[in-house]
Design an enzyme around this catalytic site. Structure first.
Site, PDB file in Angstrom:
ATOM      1  CG  PHE A  34      41.915 115.067  44.642  1.00 32.76           C
ATOM      2  CD1 PHE A  34      41.646 114.391  43.455  1.00 32.76           C
ATOM      3  CD2 PHE A  34      41.606 114.434  45.850  1.00 32.76           C
ATOM      4  CE1 PHE A  34      41.078 113.127  43.467  1.00 32.76           C
ATOM      5  CE2 PHE A  34      41.030 113.179  45.871  1.00 32.76           C
ATOM      6  CZ  PHE A  34      40.772 112.522  44.672  1.00 32.76           C
ATOM      7  CD  GLU A 110      51.499  87.665  34.536  1.00 29.40           C
ATOM      8  OE1 GLU A 110      51.071  87.678  35.702  1.00 29.40           O
ATOM      9  OE2 GLU A 110      50.810  87.349  33.556  1.00 29.40           O
ATOM     10  CE  LYS A 112      54.327  82.784  43.769  1.00 28.38           C
ATOM     11  NZ  LYS A 112      54.013  83.240  45.095  1.00 28.38           N
ATOM     12  CG  ASP A 114      55.601  87.947  49.491  1.00 27.71           C
ATOM     13  OD1 ASP A 114      54.663  87.141  49.588  1.00 27.71           O
ATOM     14  OD2 ASP A 114      56.588  87.950  50.235  1.00 27.71           O
ATOM     15  NE  ARG A 133      44.609  80.808  47.538  1.00 29.67           N
ATOM     16  CZ  ARG A 133      45.820  80.883  47.058  1.00 29.67           C
ATOM     17  NH1 ARG A 133      45.991  80.908  45.766  1.00 29.67           N
ATOM     18  NH2 ARG A 133      46.836  80.945  47.856  1.00 29.67           N
ATOM     19  CD  GLU A 169      49.282  88.133  45.579  1.00 26.02           C
ATOM     20  OE1 GLU A 169      48.492  87.588  44.768  1.00 26.02           O
ATOM     21  OE2 GLU A 169      49.858  87.519  46.488  1.00 26.02           O
ATOM     22  CE1 TYR A 221      47.111  86.784  40.042  1.00 32.22           C
ATOM     23  CE2 TYR A 221      48.452  88.470  41.089  1.00 32.22           C
ATOM     24  CZ  TYR A 221      47.664  87.346  41.183  1.00 32.22           C
ATOM     25  OH  TYR A 221      47.406  86.789  42.399  1.00 32.22           O
ATOM     26  CE  LYS A 308      57.666  80.508  47.115  1.00 33.89           C
ATOM     27  NZ  LYS A 308      56.591  80.848  47.832  1.00 33.89           N
ATOM     28  CB  CYS A 402      65.799  96.973  83.365  1.00 32.07           C
ATOM     29  SG  CYS A 402      66.127  98.283  82.186  1.00 32.07           S
ATOM     30  CB  CYS A 405      66.996 101.123  85.543  1.00 29.08           C
ATOM     31  SG  CYS A 405      65.516 100.109  85.360  1.00 29.08           S
ATOM     32  CB  CYS A 420      62.107  97.932  82.113  1.00 31.59           C
ATOM     33  SG  CYS A 420      62.611  99.065  83.423  1.00 31.59           S
ATOM     34  CB  CYS A 426      64.268 102.922  83.117  1.00 32.04           C
ATOM     35  SG  CYS A 426      65.112 101.872  81.970  1.00 32.04           S
TER      36      CYS A 426
HETATM   37  S1  IVH Z   1      48.516  83.682  38.595  1.00 28.82           S
HETATM   38  C1  IVH Z   1      45.791  80.122  38.023  1.00 28.82           C
HETATM   39  N1  IVH Z   1      50.188  85.713  38.653  1.00 28.82           N
HETATM   40  O1  IVH Z   1      50.991  83.701  43.863  1.00 28.82           O
HETATM   41  C2  IVH Z   1      46.595  81.381  38.144  1.00 28.82           C
HETATM   42  N2  IVH Z   1      49.667  84.671  40.718  1.00 28.82           N
HETATM   43  O2  IVH Z   1      51.692  80.913  44.577  1.00 28.82           O
HETATM   44  C3  IVH Z   1      46.933  81.702  39.525  1.00 28.82           C
HETATM   45  N3  IVH Z   1      50.722  85.733  42.689  1.00 28.82           N
HETATM   46  O3  IVH Z   1      47.743  82.482  44.369  1.00 28.82           O
HETATM   47  C4  IVH Z   1      47.605  82.939  39.850  1.00 28.82           C
HETATM   48  N4  IVH Z   1      51.783  87.307  41.584  1.00 28.82           N
HETATM   49  O4  IVH Z   1      48.278  84.936  45.059  1.00 28.82           O
HETATM   50  C5  IVH Z   1      49.550  84.784  39.386  1.00 28.82           C
HETATM   51  N5  IVH Z   1      51.633  87.537  38.524  1.00 28.82           N
HETATM   52  C6  IVH Z   1      50.995  86.619  39.255  1.00 28.82           C
HETATM   53  C7  IVH Z   1      51.112  86.554  40.668  1.00 28.82           C
HETATM   54  C8  IVH Z   1      50.440  85.557  41.373  1.00 28.82           C
HETATM   55  C9  IVH Z   1      51.531  86.801  42.780  1.00 28.82           C
HETATM   56  C10 IVH Z   1      50.284  84.912  43.843  1.00 28.82           C
HETATM   57  C11 IVH Z   1      48.815  84.549  43.819  1.00 28.82           C
HETATM   58  C12 IVH Z   1      48.810  83.049  43.704  1.00 28.82           C
HETATM   59  C13 IVH Z   1      50.126  82.683  44.314  1.00 28.82           C
HETATM   60  C14 IVH Z   1      50.591  81.321  43.847  1.00 28.82           C
END
Ligand code: IVH
Length: 663
Positions: A34, A110, A112, A114, A133, A169, A221, A308, A402, A405, A420, A426
């Site tokens: 590569f 889906e 979510k 982080d 955003r 994300e 997504y 959540k 400390c 020491c 320290c 130390c």
């Molecule tokens: S959909 C209008 N899908 O969560 C649709 N958001 O709390 C908006 N996020 O702003 C987003 N995984 O940054 C969507 N599978 C997912 C996500 C996702 C993480 C985040 C995203 C969004 C925030 C909302």
């Protein structure tokens, strides 16, 4: 094959291997092969600047340094989601939607992720823009940084729409954060606390080559556009996968809310096994026409919601607070807890971060505290159960001396931690220094554990790292766990380390803020320890990437008589304090020329251009005067500089013209 075709061929080939590696997780080529393809491409592109393309895979390494991010309007507003926290909340969401429409519909469930959300624009199959955003209507243009993220394709394949926006994300895996933190600890910097903030901070770095070093990843997504292939959100994601976009496989098409709730339960259990963090589930109406019909409230879409996960919290007793001393003298307070089970593991200790954190939460020994494993890898104490506090509990006074020491601790303005300052005597600092010196990335001396270092220190057989080189079999054999073979191997490894190159040795000395990369830069510039030692602050900060914090740290380290003596001793032993780095002059085409670099460039960083000037015998000077030979003018060159060059009759060369001059 002509050059243009070869370049195209290499780009396609490299893109396909990147896709296989970063998206399909099925490598199709060895690293070696590569790299060979990539270096051929880079070299052809360098020699043929007319074929430059910003979306070439060669651009993934970054290089440009930005001044700021431009704020750009989103084509479609970028809204966030309403939150729910329970199955009942999800049922309410479902009831409301079913009342709003008579037709039956499906959900897409889906994960979510982080991280930090990103909006990508693709035009004719090429990535043209990446926006954060921001406030939802305008975001920062972080395209140059996003181009360095390997799981984001710069070019699509197959039958993609001409123009579309895709959102997703950007995040760091847990191992990605550990990797970054290892490097930060090596450099004496505070480790980052969690993946989300580190991902978001990484995306806002101005130096794209720094971003390229962060192992950022991305899942997409949400696709928006006028000519999408399907009216089903789920199907569109499946199409997008075929165009090369990174779409998670953990998506489900559900017909009932009960199935969605099952999905949330399953992932609440499974999420600890993922290599990255998710903080919930997102539920979306699948039918795009129905999505449009349902529309938005002032803040959120009506057709989607996030569920959540609860961060699991447990309460336990704080038995005592101990204080750890790091290699650099940084003090970290640690909560020693009554062992308790949390998110699948037994927790005995939790981080208390620093003095401010302890006083903010008013944490006292004997308290019942709540512990949580949030985005952080190490569990943290989040609050105190004041109701069960003992009447006679004592406010925690942060230590002033400390714990090892007993030297007085100091805390500089801007530092979160106490330090320290007794770095020379130390014990935990000394042990840390030995561990750092012998580590793989430094002198690579295998076979010396912490316990042995401690024993050797206690027996006064070693005081500083130079003493390692006088150890012999008689010193080592009587020690615990030191059999003849391991002693011989250790002595061999110590002997071998005398040949370790200067940059690794410099890194191994453990000077604060001098990590692997900084050590390399210093060695390249100063070539040997004597020049480095005798440089003053002005000379140090002239070097690219060396700021005043690093310069101060170097000056302070080299002004300690004990450190000077250590260097002398190591020199006598025969360690490598001179670099064999070869930066021989490539030509004298620019001999006696004084050249000013101004603005930013497309193919090279300013540092690269400076290097090219020096490699061809020229000198890079900072200000324009009548002695300047010519100016290499990049984008954003200041108007006053431009005027001055014109007034003095000094030629302005574009980057291309300058490069052409050398060929
Ligand atoms: S959909 C209008 N899908 O969560 C649709 N958001 O709390 C908006 N996020 O702003 C987003 N995984 O940054 C969507 N599978 C997912 C996500 C996702 C993480 C985040 C995203 C969004 C925030 C909302």
């Amino acid at each position: 094959m002509n050059i243009k075709d070869r370049i195209e061929y290499l780009r396609d080939e490299i893109n396909a291997h990147n896709h296989a590696y970063y998206i399909l997780d099925k490598p199709t080529i060895s690293d070696f092969d590569f790299d060979k393809l990539l270096s051929e491409l880079i070299s052809l592109e360098e020699k043929n600047p007319d074929y430059f393309n910003i979306n070439s895979p060669s651009q993934r390494v970054g290089g440009s340094v930005l001044n700021k991010f431009n704020s750009v309007k989103h084509k479609y507003p970028m809204l966030s989601l309403g939150n729910t926290y329970s199955a009942t909340d999800l049922m309410d969401f479902n009831d409301k939607l079913r009342k709003l429409t008579d037709v039956s519909f499906e959900y897409v469930s889906e994960l979510k992720y982080d991280g930090v959300s990103i909006s990508l624009t693709y035009q004719n199959g090429e990535l043209t823009q990446a926006l954060t955003r921001g406030d939802g209507s305008k975001g920062d243009d972080v395209t140059a940084n996003v181009r360095t993220i390997k799981s984001i394709p710069l070019k699509l394949h197959g039958n993609y729409p001409k123009n579309f926006v895709v959102r997703g994300e950007i995040f760091l895996t847990i191992n990605g954060l550990i990797q970054i933190n290892k490097d930060r600890i090596d450099r004496g910097l505070e480790p980052y606390a969690n993946t989300r903030n580190t991902a978001s901070g990484s995306l806002k770095l101005l130096d794209t080559s720094e971003v390229a070093k962060r192992p950022l990843q991305c899942f997409l997504y949400h696709i928006l556009g006028d000519d999408l292939p399907s009216k089903s959100h789920f199907e569109n994601l499946m199409y997008a996968k075929r165009w090369g976009l990174n779409i998670s496989s953990d998506i489900k098409l559900n017909t009932t809310i009960e199935q969605v709730i099952k999905f949330t339960y399953e992932w609440d259990l499974k999420r600890t096994k993922l290599p990255y963090e998710i903080d919930g589930i997102v539920v979306k109406v699948n039918d795009i026409d129905l999505q449009n019909e349902l529309g938005f409230t002032s803040k959120y879409p009506r057709w989607a919601i996030s569920y959540k996960f609860k961060s699991e919290q447990v309460s336990t007793k704080l038995n005592n607070i101990s204080f750890q001393v790091g290699r650099t003298g940084a003090i970290t307070p640690v909560a020693n807890l009554e062992p308790v089970k949390l998110a699948g593991t037994i927790v005995k200790r939790a981080s208390l971060h620093n003095a401010d954190q302890i006083s903010r939460l008013d944490i006292r020994v004997g308290d019942t505290v709540f512990v949580e494993k949030g985005g952080e890898i190490i569990p943290k104490v989040v609050s105190v159960d004041l109701k069960s506090r003992d009447l006679f509990s004592q406010k925690t006074n942060y230590i002033t001396h400390c714990p090892s020491c007993n030297s007085k601790l100091s805390r500089n303005e801007g530092d979160a931690k106490h330090y320290c300052l007794n770095n020379e005597n130390c014990t935990p600092q000394l042990i840390g220094k030995f561990e750092h010196f012998i580590s793989r990335k430094a002198m690579n001396i295998d076979g010396l554990g912490v316990e042995t270092i401690e024993l050797l220190l206690n027996k006064n057989l070693i005081n500083d790292v130079s003493d390692l080189y006088s150890l012999n079999r008689e010193d080592l054999l009587p020690l615990d766990r030191m059999a003849t073979k391991s002693v011989d191997n250790l002595l061999l490894a110590i002997e071998k380390s005398k040949k370790v190159p200067f940059e690794k040795l410099l890194f191994g000395l453990g000077i604060r803020f001098v990590g692997e990369n900084v050590a390399k830069i210093l060695v390249k510039k100063f070539k040997n320890i004597n020049t480095l030692m005798n440089s003053n602050k002005e000379e140090l900060i002239l070097v690219d990437e060396i700021g005043s914090r690093i310069a101060d740290s170097l000056i302070s380290w080299f002004s300690s008589p004990k450190n000077i003596q250590l260097v002398k001793n190591l020199q006598l032993i025969g360690l490598q304090f001179v670099s064999d780095f070869d930066d021989s002059i490539l030509s004298d085409k620019l001999k006696n020329m004084k050249i000013v670099i101004s603005g930013t460039f497309i193919y090279n960083t300013r540092a690269d251009i400076k290097k090219i000037i020096e490699e061809h015998g020229g000198k890079n000077v900072s200000s324009i005067s009548k002695n300047t030979t010519f100016v290499i003018a990049g984008n954003d060159m200041g108007p006053s500089k431009k005027q001055k060059s014109i007034d003095l009759g000094i030629a302005l060369l574009s980057e291309k013209e300058f490069l052409a001059k050398l060929n």
